[in-house]
Design a protein around this motif. Sequence first.
Motif, PDB file in Angstrom:
ATOM      1  N   LEU A 291       0.821  -1.210   0.000  1.00 17.78           N
ATOM      2  CA  LEU A 291       0.000   0.000   0.000  1.00 17.78           C
ATOM      3  C   LEU A 291       0.856   1.261   0.000  1.00 17.78           C
ATOM      4  O   LEU A 291       0.547   2.239  -0.682  1.00 17.78           O
ATOM      5  N   VAL A 292       1.947   1.243   0.750  1.00 11.78           N
ATOM      6  CA  VAL A 292       2.795   2.432   0.893  1.00 11.78           C
ATOM      7  C   VAL A 292       3.696   2.642  -0.320  1.00 11.78           C
ATOM      8  O   VAL A 292       3.795   3.755  -0.851  1.00 11.78           O
ATOM      9  N   HIS A 293       4.357   1.577  -0.776  1.00 13.97           N
ATOM     10  CA  HIS A 293       5.393   1.728  -1.796  1.00 13.97           C
ATOM     11  C   HIS A 293       4.898   1.502  -3.227  1.00 13.97           C
ATOM     12  O   HIS A 293       5.550   1.952  -4.175  1.00 13.97           O
ATOM     13  N   ALA A 294       3.765   0.797  -3.373  1.00 14.45           N
ATOM     14  CA  ALA A 294       3.256   0.524  -4.721  1.00 14.45           C
ATOM     15  C   ALA A 294       1.840   1.064  -4.910  1.00 14.45           C
ATOM     16  O   ALA A 294       1.205   0.781  -5.929  1.00 14.45           O
ATOM     17  N   ASN A 295       1.345   1.833  -3.932  1.00 16.06           N
ATOM     18  CA  ASN A 295      -0.022   2.364  -3.966  1.00 16.06           C
ATOM     19  C   ASN A 295      -1.045   1.251  -4.182  1.00 16.06           C
ATOM     20  O   ASN A 295      -2.097   1.447  -4.786  1.00 16.06           O
ATOM     21  N   GLY A 296      -0.691   0.054  -3.715  1.00 12.41           N
ATOM     22  CA  GLY A 296      -1.587  -1.086  -3.833  1.00 12.41           C
ATOM     23  C   GLY A 296      -1.548  -1.802  -5.169  1.00 12.41           C
ATOM     24  O   GLY A 296      -2.207  -2.826  -5.347  1.00 12.41           O
ATOM     25  N   ARG A 297      -0.803  -1.280  -6.123  1.00 13.98           N
ATOM     26  CA  ARG A 297      -0.747  -1.886  -7.467  1.00 13.98           C
ATOM     27  C   ARG A 297       0.228  -3.070  -7.453  1.00 13.98           C
ATOM     28  O   ARG A 297       1.437  -2.902  -7.283  1.00 13.98           O
ATOM     29  N   VAL A 298      -0.304  -4.254  -7.641  1.00  6.31           N
ATOM     30  CA  VAL A 298       0.490  -5.474  -7.457  1.00  6.31           C
ATOM     31  C   VAL A 298       1.672  -5.543  -8.416  1.00  6.31           C
ATOM     32  O   VAL A 298       2.770  -5.938  -8.025  1.00  6.31           O
ATOM     33  N   GLU A 299       1.483  -5.152  -9.660  1.00  3.84           N
ATOM     34  CA  GLU A 299       2.587  -5.270 -10.626  1.00  3.84           C
ATOM     35  C   GLU A 299       3.717  -4.276 -10.349  1.00  3.84           C
ATOM     36  O   GLU A 299       4.807  -4.405 -10.898  1.00  3.84           O
ATOM     37  N   ASP A 300       3.460  -3.305  -9.474  1.00  2.00           N
ATOM     38  CA  ASP A 300       4.500  -2.340  -9.103  1.00  2.00           C
ATOM     39  C   ASP A 300       5.248  -2.721  -7.833  1.00  2.00           C
ATOM     40  O   ASP A 300       6.129  -1.981  -7.389  1.00  2.00           O
ATOM     41  N   ILE A 301       4.902  -3.850  -7.252  1.00  4.38           N
ATOM     42  CA  ILE A 301       5.594  -4.302  -6.046  1.00  4.38           C
ATOM     43  C   ILE A 301       7.051  -4.628  -6.380  1.00  4.38           C
ATOM     44  O   ILE A 301       7.337  -5.322  -7.356  1.00  4.38           O
ATOM     45  N   GLY A 302       7.957  -4.107  -5.577  1.00  5.04           N
ATOM     46  CA  GLY A 302       9.368  -4.454  -5.715  1.00  5.04           C
ATOM     47  C   GLY A 302      10.068  -3.868  -6.921  1.00  5.04           C
ATOM     48  O   GLY A 302      11.079  -4.406  -7.374  1.00  5.04           O
ATOM     49  N   LEU A 303       9.566  -2.740  -7.449  1.00  5.69           N
ATOM     50  CA  LEU A 303      10.218  -2.140  -8.611  1.00  5.69           C
ATOM     51  C   LEU A 303      11.635  -1.663  -8.300  1.00  5.69           C
ATOM     52  O   LEU A 303      12.451  -1.492  -9.204  1.00  5.69           O
ATOM     53  N   ASP A 304      11.911  -1.467  -7.022  1.00  8.43           N
ATOM     54  CA  ASP A 304      13.255  -1.038  -6.623  1.00  8.43           C
ATOM     55  C   ASP A 304      14.208  -2.214  -6.433  1.00  8.43           C
ATOM     56  O   ASP A 304      15.384  -2.024  -6.115  1.00  8.43           O
ATOM     57  N   ILE A 305      13.708  -3.439  -6.630  1.00 10.18           N
ATOM     58  CA  ILE A 305      14.530  -4.639  -6.450  1.00 10.18           C
ATOM     59  C   ILE A 305      15.057  -5.100  -7.812  1.00 10.18           C
ATOM     60  O   ILE A 305      14.274  -5.393  -8.726  1.00 10.18           O
ATOM     61  N   PRO A 306      16.376  -5.172  -7.991  1.00 10.93           N
ATOM     62  CA  PRO A 306      16.948  -5.551  -9.299  1.00 10.93           C
ATOM     63  C   PRO A 306      16.602  -6.985  -9.723  1.00 10.93           C
ATOM     64  O   PRO A 306      16.422  -7.257 -10.902  1.00 10.93           O
ATOM     65  N   ASP A 307      16.512  -7.880  -8.745  1.00  6.56           N
ATOM     66  CA  ASP A 307      16.323  -9.295  -9.051  1.00  6.56           C
ATOM     67  C   ASP A 307      14.851  -9.583  -9.369  1.00  6.56           C
ATOM     68  O   ASP A 307      13.976  -9.409  -8.526  1.00  6.56           O
ATOM     69  N   GLU A 308      14.585 -10.049 -10.586  1.00  9.61           N
ATOM     70  CA  GLU A 308      13.215 -10.315 -11.025  1.00  9.61           C
ATOM     71  C   GLU A 308      12.555 -11.422 -10.201  1.00  9.61           C
ATOM     72  O   GLU A 308      11.362 -11.365  -9.892  1.00  9.61           O
ATOM     73  N   ASP A 309      13.322 -12.451  -9.838  1.00 13.06           N
ATOM     74  CA  ASP A 309      12.763 -13.546  -9.038  1.00 13.06           C
ATOM     75  C   ASP A 309      12.278 -13.049  -7.681  1.00 13.06           C
ATOM     76  O   ASP A 309      11.225 -13.483  -7.195  1.00 13.06           O
ATOM     77  N   GLN A 310      13.028 -12.136  -7.072  1.00 19.20           N
ATOM     78  CA  GLN A 310      12.631 -11.577  -5.786  1.00 19.20           C
ATOM     79  C   GLN A 310      11.370 -10.727  -5.922  1.00 19.20           C
ATOM     80  O   GLN A 310      10.492 -10.756  -5.060  1.00 19.20           O
ATOM     81  N   ARG A 311      11.292  -9.975  -7.029  1.00 23.22           N
ATOM     82  CA  ARG A 311      10.088  -9.168  -7.270  1.00 23.22           C
ATOM     83  C   ARG A 311       8.862 -10.075  -7.413  1.00 23.22           C
ATOM     84  O   ARG A 311       7.813  -9.815  -6.818  1.00 23.22           O
ATOM     85  N   GLN A 312       9.018 -11.138  -8.197  1.00 25.85           N
ATOM     86  CA  GLN A 312       7.897 -12.055  -8.412  1.00 25.85           C
ATOM     87  C   GLN A 312       7.481 -12.749  -7.116  1.00 25.85           C
ATOM     88  O   GLN A 312       6.298 -12.996  -6.878  1.00 25.85           O
ATOM     89  N   LYS A 313       8.470 -13.046  -6.284  1.00 26.01           N
ATOM     90  CA  LYS A 313       8.191 -13.699  -5.002  1.00 26.01           C
ATOM     91  C   LYS A 313       7.334 -12.794  -4.117  1.00 26.01           C
ATOM     92  O   LYS A 313       6.373 -13.249  -3.477  1.00 26.01           O
ATOM     93  N   LYS A 314       7.669 -11.506  -4.089  1.00 26.31           N
ATOM     94  CA  LYS A 314       6.905 -10.552  -3.286  1.00 26.31           C
ATOM     95  C   LYS A 314       5.480 -10.392  -3.831  1.00 26.31           C
ATOM     96  O   LYS A 314       4.509 -10.308  -3.068  1.00 26.31           O
ATOM     97  N   ARG A 315       5.361 -10.333  -5.154  1.00 26.07           N
ATOM     98  CA  ARG A 315       4.034 -10.195  -5.769  1.00 26.07           C
ATOM     99  C   ARG A 315       3.178 -11.434  -5.504  1.00 26.07           C
ATOM    100  O   ARG A 315       1.993 -11.320  -5.197  1.00 26.07           O
TER     101      ARG A 315
END
Length: 215
Positions: free
Chosen positions: A136-160
């Motif tokens: 809610l704070v960092h992606a305004n609730g938009r799931v596909e924007d979760i972890g945009l600051d994380i370089p590793d795609e696998d880590q981003r997908q894991k968070k989503r």
Amino acid sequence: MDTAGWSSEANATYYDTLLEIWALEAYIETLEIELPSLIEKERNRLRQGLNAEDEQALHYTEIAEFQLDDGITTRLITGSTLIATWATFESGVQRAARNLEQPKDKFLDTSVKLFARLGIQHPKEIEDFYAIRNTLVHANGRVEDIGLDIPDEDQRQKKRLKIEQLANSRTGMKISHDGYLVVSIEFVRATFRFIEPLLMDLATRTDKELTRKTV
């Protein structure tokens, strides 16, 4: 709490935490009362002056009403309240850690260590709550924007994936058709009921620990 021998000095952690809990609960209660009427007022506004023969206007009004009923229109209201609920939890933990001179660390690490120190089981739900708060704070609730600051795609997908799983398994929480995390006021209330006893127990044990130190 047993108030025998209670004082604002000896029970300062408890008192400060209680004030924040009271304020948060009053805010949630206000939303529980007012949100249905706000939704109804908005529904009436959408229908005001609507021409029954204007098919395009009717279509857009139906979409707006669907979003209103589905919680999409009000998601920022409930989302900000959930963020406030997390802020109350974090504030209570940080206060207890400071009063006990707990070494500074990342918040979740501080929380786990502090709970262990005071003999309280640290629930797994806290990590889930933190992940929801961050969405809610960092992606305004938009799931596909979760972890945009994380370089590793696998880590981003894991968070989503974690948020998607939580949304599918928790009552009062979902992902909208356009990909936003939506929490209901009922979910906020349930989260409040979860953190309230945890915080009050933490504050009580903190003050007892401080009292033992000064004796």
